[in-house]
Enzyme design. Structure first.
Site, short mmCIF file in Angstrom:
data_model
loop_
_atom_site.label_atom_id
_atom_site.label_comp_id
_atom_site.label_asym_id
_atom_site.label_seq_id
_atom_site.Cartn_x
_atom_site.Cartn_y
_atom_site.Cartn_z
N HIS A 132 1.21 -1.24 0.05
CA HIS A 132 0.21 -0.29 0.07
C HIS A 132 0.69 0.98 -0.07
O HIS A 132 1.90 0.83 0.45
CB HIS A 132 -0.73 -0.42 1.43
CG HIS A 132 -1.95 1.39 1.70
ND1 HIS A 132 -1.33 2.21 1.79
CD2 HIS A 132 -3.57 0.84 1.10
CE1 HIS A 132 -2.76 2.64 1.50
NE2 HIS A 132 -3.53 2.29 1.56
N ASP A 208 3.06 -3.90 8.13
CA ASP A 208 1.96 -3.35 8.07
C ASP A 208 0.62 -3.90 8.67
O ASP A 208 0.36 -4.76 7.72
CB ASP A 208 1.75 -2.44 6.59
CG ASP A 208 0.68 -2.09 6.33
OD1 ASP A 208 -0.47 -2.03 7.18
OD2 ASP A 208 0.62 -1.30 5.18
N GLN A 211 -4.42 -4.07 7.58
CA GLN A 211 -5.38 -5.41 6.99
C GLN A 211 -5.29 -6.81 7.92
O GLN A 211 -5.66 -7.63 7.44
CB GLN A 211 -4.90 -5.70 5.40
CG GLN A 211 -5.33 -4.29 5.14
CD GLN A 211 -6.93 -3.71 4.52
OE1 GLN A 211 -8.05 -4.67 5.43
NE2 GLN A 211 -6.48 -3.00 3.69
N LYS A 234 -10.79 0.24 10.92
CA LYS A 234 -10.30 -0.62 9.54
C LYS A 234 -11.14 -2.29 10.44
O LYS A 234 -11.12 -3.10 10.66
CB LYS A 234 -9.56 -1.56 9.05
CG LYS A 234 -9.11 -0.78 8.23
CD LYS A 234 -7.72 -0.89 7.29
CE LYS A 234 -7.35 0.25 6.18
NZ LYS A 234 -7.44 0.51 5.13
N CYS A 376 -4.67 2.24 -3.54
CA CYS A 376 -3.40 2.53 -2.97
C CYS A 376 -2.33 1.90 -3.09
O CYS A 376 -1.51 1.82 -2.53
CB CYS A 376 -3.98 3.18 -1.41
SG CYS A 376 -4.79 4.37 -1.37
C1 LIG Z 1 -2.53 -2.66 3.84
C2 LIG Z 1 -2.83 -1.32 4.34
N1 LIG Z 1 -1.47 -0.38 4.77
C3 LIG Z 1 -2.09 0.93 5.61
C4 LIG Z 1 -3.38 1.09 5.08
C5 LIG Z 1 -3.10 2.29 5.59
O1 LIG Z 1 -4.58 3.23 6.81
P1 LIG Z 1 -4.51 4.46 7.04
O2 LIG Z 1 -5.36 4.81 5.94
O3 LIG Z 1 -6.02 3.89 8.12
O4 LIG Z 1 -3.49 4.83 7.58
C6 LIG Z 1 -4.25 0.82 4.31
C7 LIG Z 1 -5.79 1.11 3.73
O5 LIG Z 1 -5.89 0.48 3.25
C8 LIG Z 1 -3.76 -0.77 3.95
O6 LIG Z 1 -5.22 -1.00 2.95
#
Ligand SMILES: Cc1ncc(COP(=O)(O)O)c(C=O)c1O
Length: 419
Positions: A132, A208, A211, A234, A376
């Protein structure tokens, strides 16, 4: 909240879970709301909404400063939320739990503070092509600024990381940062295995977990990671708060990220002394109500049982892959691993030659919310050779009827675009 199943496992009673989420009572243009975009942000149960309202109605004051009753109660609630989060992810102590704005800020904290000041110059950072932007752009910025070499793990045809040459890739790497689960492909990455190899090569490991924490049991010790980042919104919690868990010795070695109140022990006109961890990384008034909402979300999920949450999503993903495949055949191209045990409840797909945005609009007419776009993860879209995909993602309040509604919507799109 749980019931037995033939196999003797505890399973989610989804009909009861649905009742906990007030938004699911609303309709969209005369259709019931079918929310299939939880990978972007989940809905909130009444328990979370109530906890936040109760805090504002009875307790609100700024934390860590006041010596009056409600300020002390607010501080206790805020710090109590930190302990709740620590237990949920198997952290040895709340001192390693830093509250941030979201997973993005948590990853930026690692890249900014660890990446610029602790990571030895000349050591590379290993990422994957599936990341992401939140786990990509901070590292691209680091490369621009310090010339840090970035390496990338590629994927195979089923969207699994290629790890054959991991040892070679790790040579000269000081930090590995990977998603535990891809937000596009749903792939569950073998973090524990990669972390063991990374540590053997002398690298630290950031995960990260945006998810993964919402959908499965998380234990930082079992994962063997050094940093873990995720967002409350989430996982049934509010927007505006995320978490960076870090190994305490690493957090202690890292310089502060943002400056201001709360993160200092002393300030003089000729300098300043940082606070202890985790407060060293929490500049300014923190997201107090949001921390309380996050703790309520953790309690809610723990009550459902994270094993049951995962089991439910495997079963729903199995149902979706089977029924959508049977009904739509070659019109549907699903990305990611074919085996539901290798993936989370995220289903990215293309359907005929209908643009994902058009498809999303047609589905919206039937009350079905799915995501369309690059999610993203633009480098991954390029790697897959598509400009965008549609994405349906499942959570605790989704059931087979929701998958059927998606399937009906796809059939309706076929009718609409067949001319
Ligand atoms: C795998 C992953 N990492 C990071 C993020 C970023 O999350 P946030 O927008 O809540 O900071 C997301 C959000 O969709 C994600 O799916």
């Amino acid at each position: 909240m749980e019931g037995g199943s033939a196999a003797g496992h505890m399973t989610l009673d989804v009909a009861r879970v649905k009742k906990d989420f007030p938004i699911l009572d609303r309709d969209v243009a005369g259709n019931r709301l079918v929310y299939l975009d939880s990978a972007a942000s989940s809905q909130k149960p009444r328990a979370v909404l109530d906890a936040m309202e109760h805090y504002y109605v009875t307790t609100h004051a700024n934390v860590h400063r006041g010596v009056y009753t409600i300020a002390e109660e607010a501080t206790q609630a805020y710090e109590g939320a930190r302990s709740t989060v620590a237990r949920f992810i198997g952290a040895p102590s709340p001192r390693g739990v830093v509250f941030t704005k979201n997973a993005t800020e948590a990853l930026n904290l690692v890249a900014h503070s660890y990446g610029r000041s602790v990571l030895p110059a000349g050591q590379a950072v290993l990422l994957s092509v599936t990341e992401h932007h939140a786990n990509l752009v901070p590292w691209l910025m680091l490369r621009e600024e310090r010339g840090t070499e970035l390496r990338f793990l590629d994927i195979d045809g089923a969207g699994r990381l290629i790890l054959d040459d991991l040892e070679r890739k790790l040579d000269g790497v000081g930090l590995v940062s990977l998603a535990a689960m891809s937000n596009v492909l749903g792939t569950l990455n073998p973090i524990a295995e990669i972390a063991a190899a990374a540590h053997a090569a002398g690298a630290v490991v950031a995960v990260d977990a945006a998810q993964s924490v919402p959908h499965a049991v998380t234990d930082v010790a079992a994962l063997g990671c050094d940093f873990l980042a995720f967002s409350a919104h989430k996982m049934c919690g509010p927007t505006g708060i995320g978490v960076l868990w870090g190994r305490e010795d690493l957090l202690e070695a890292m310089p502060a990220f943002l400056g201001g109140g709360e993160m200092i022990r002393d300030v003089r006109l000729d300098g300043w002394t940082p606070n202890e961890i985790p407060w060293k990384f929490e500049a300014g008034t923190p997201p107090i109500a949001e921390a309380i909402g996050l703790a309520a979300a953790v309690d809610y999920l723990a009550d459902l049982g994270m094993e049951a949450v995962r089991e439910h999503e495997v079963s729903l993903t199995t149902y979706a892959l089977t029924t959508l495949g049977e009904r739509h055949g070659d019109d549907l191209r699903v990305f990611g691993p074919p085996d539901p045990d290798d993936r989370g409840g995220v289903l990215s797909f293309t359907y005929r030659d209908i643009h994902p945005h058009d498809l999303s609009q047609v589905l919206d007419n039937a009350g079905v919310c799915i995501r369309a776009g690059h999610h993203c993860a633009r480098p991954l879209m390029r790697r897959l050779g598509v400009p965008a995909t549609s994405r349906a993602s499942f959570y605790v309040y989704n059931d087979e009827a929701d998958v059927d509604a998606l399937s009906e919507g796809l059939a309706a799109a076929t009718d609409l675009f067949s001319f």
